[in-house]
Design a protein around this motif. Structure first.
Motif, PDB file in Angstrom:
ATOM      1  N   ASN A 220       0.824  -1.208   0.000  1.00  0.00           N
ATOM      2  CA  ASN A 220       0.000   0.000   0.000  1.00  0.00           C
ATOM      3  C   ASN A 220       0.859   1.259   0.000  1.00  0.00           C
ATOM      4  O   ASN A 220       0.515   2.254  -0.646  1.00  0.00           O
ATOM      5  CB  ASN A 220      -0.954   0.006   1.190  1.00  0.00           C
ATOM      6  CG  ASN A 220      -2.148  -0.892   0.967  1.00  0.00           C
ATOM      7  OD1 ASN A 220      -2.557  -1.124  -0.163  1.00  0.00           O
ATOM      8  ND2 ASN A 220      -2.705  -1.407   2.041  1.00  0.00           N
ATOM      9  N   ALA A 221       1.990   1.226   0.703  1.00  0.00           N
ATOM     10  CA  ALA A 221       2.897   2.370   0.713  1.00  0.00           C
ATOM     11  C   ALA A 221       3.494   2.597  -0.673  1.00  0.00           C
ATOM     12  O   ALA A 221       3.587   3.743  -1.138  1.00  0.00           O
ATOM     13  CB  ALA A 221       4.001   2.149   1.735  1.00  0.00           C
ATOM     14  N   ILE A 222       3.879   1.517  -1.334  1.00  0.00           N
ATOM     15  CA  ILE A 222       4.408   1.626  -2.698  1.00  0.00           C
ATOM     16  C   ILE A 222       3.366   2.250  -3.613  1.00  0.00           C
ATOM     17  O   ILE A 222       3.663   3.155  -4.402  1.00  0.00           O
ATOM     18  CB  ILE A 222       4.828   0.237  -3.234  1.00  0.00           C
ATOM     19  CG1 ILE A 222       6.067  -0.261  -2.495  1.00  0.00           C
ATOM     20  CG2 ILE A 222       5.087   0.288  -4.728  1.00  0.00           C
ATOM     21  CD1 ILE A 222       6.376  -1.720  -2.755  1.00  0.00           C
ATOM     22  N   MET A 223       2.128   1.771  -3.504  1.00  0.00           N
ATOM     23  CA  MET A 223       1.077   2.301  -4.374  1.00  0.00           C
ATOM     24  C   MET A 223       0.755   3.750  -4.029  1.00  0.00           C
ATOM     25  O   MET A 223       0.435   4.541  -4.913  1.00  0.00           O
ATOM     26  CB  MET A 223      -0.179   1.423  -4.275  1.00  0.00           C
ATOM     27  CG  MET A 223       0.015   0.051  -4.867  1.00  0.00           C
ATOM     28  SD  MET A 223       0.670   0.050  -6.548  1.00  0.00           S
ATOM     29  CE  MET A 223      -0.620   0.934  -7.399  1.00  0.00           C
ATOM     30  N   GLY A 224       0.822   4.103  -2.755  1.00  0.00           N
ATOM     31  CA  GLY A 224       0.596   5.489  -2.369  1.00  0.00           C
ATOM     32  C   GLY A 224       1.638   6.418  -2.974  1.00  0.00           C
ATOM     33  O   GLY A 224       1.307   7.507  -3.468  1.00  0.00           O
ATOM     34  N   MET A 225       2.899   5.982  -2.951  1.00  0.00           N
ATOM     35  CA  MET A 225       3.956   6.785  -3.572  1.00  0.00           C
ATOM     36  C   MET A 225       3.766   6.866  -5.082  1.00  0.00           C
ATOM     37  O   MET A 225       3.967   7.922  -5.689  1.00  0.00           O
ATOM     38  CB  MET A 225       5.327   6.203  -3.243  1.00  0.00           C
ATOM     39  CG  MET A 225       5.722   6.385  -1.799  1.00  0.00           C
ATOM     40  SD  MET A 225       7.415   5.887  -1.425  1.00  0.00           S
ATOM     41  CE  MET A 225       7.399   4.155  -1.851  1.00  0.00           C
ATOM     42  N   ASN A 226       3.361   5.761  -5.683  1.00  0.00           N
ATOM     43  CA  ASN A 226       3.110   5.734  -7.125  1.00  0.00           C
ATOM     44  C   ASN A 226       1.985   6.705  -7.485  1.00  0.00           C
ATOM     45  O   ASN A 226       2.096   7.461  -8.453  1.00  0.00           O
ATOM     46  CB  ASN A 226       2.759   4.312  -7.560  1.00  0.00           C
ATOM     47  CG  ASN A 226       2.614   4.175  -9.049  1.00  0.00           C
ATOM     48  OD1 ASN A 226       3.238   4.891  -9.806  1.00  0.00           O
ATOM     49  ND2 ASN A 226       1.781   3.229  -9.465  1.00  0.00           N
TER      50      ASN A 226
END
Length: 58
Positions: A6-12
């Motif tokens: 979820n953190a990766i997708m939030g940054m994306n």
């Protein structure tokens, strides 16, 4: 692991919005597909780690 994905997708998503991408049904579909890919990669990496750990324990 889910939190990391979820953190990766939030940054994306933040990066895409900062470069002018607007929220639309198409962009949400892209985000869902990207999340599926990230979760699949995390799942495979976890499964390989478990498999490697079992192999080293024998």
């Amino acid at each position: 692991m889910i939190q990391a994905a979820n953190a990766i997708m939030g940054m994306n998503w933040a990066m895409a919005k900062s470069h002018g991408m607007r929220q639309s049904p198409e962009s949400l579909r892209y985000g869902a597909q990207a999340l599926s890919v990230v979760l699949t990669l995390v799942h495979y990496a976890h499964a390989l780690g478990i498999r490697r750990g079992r192999a080293e324990g024998q």
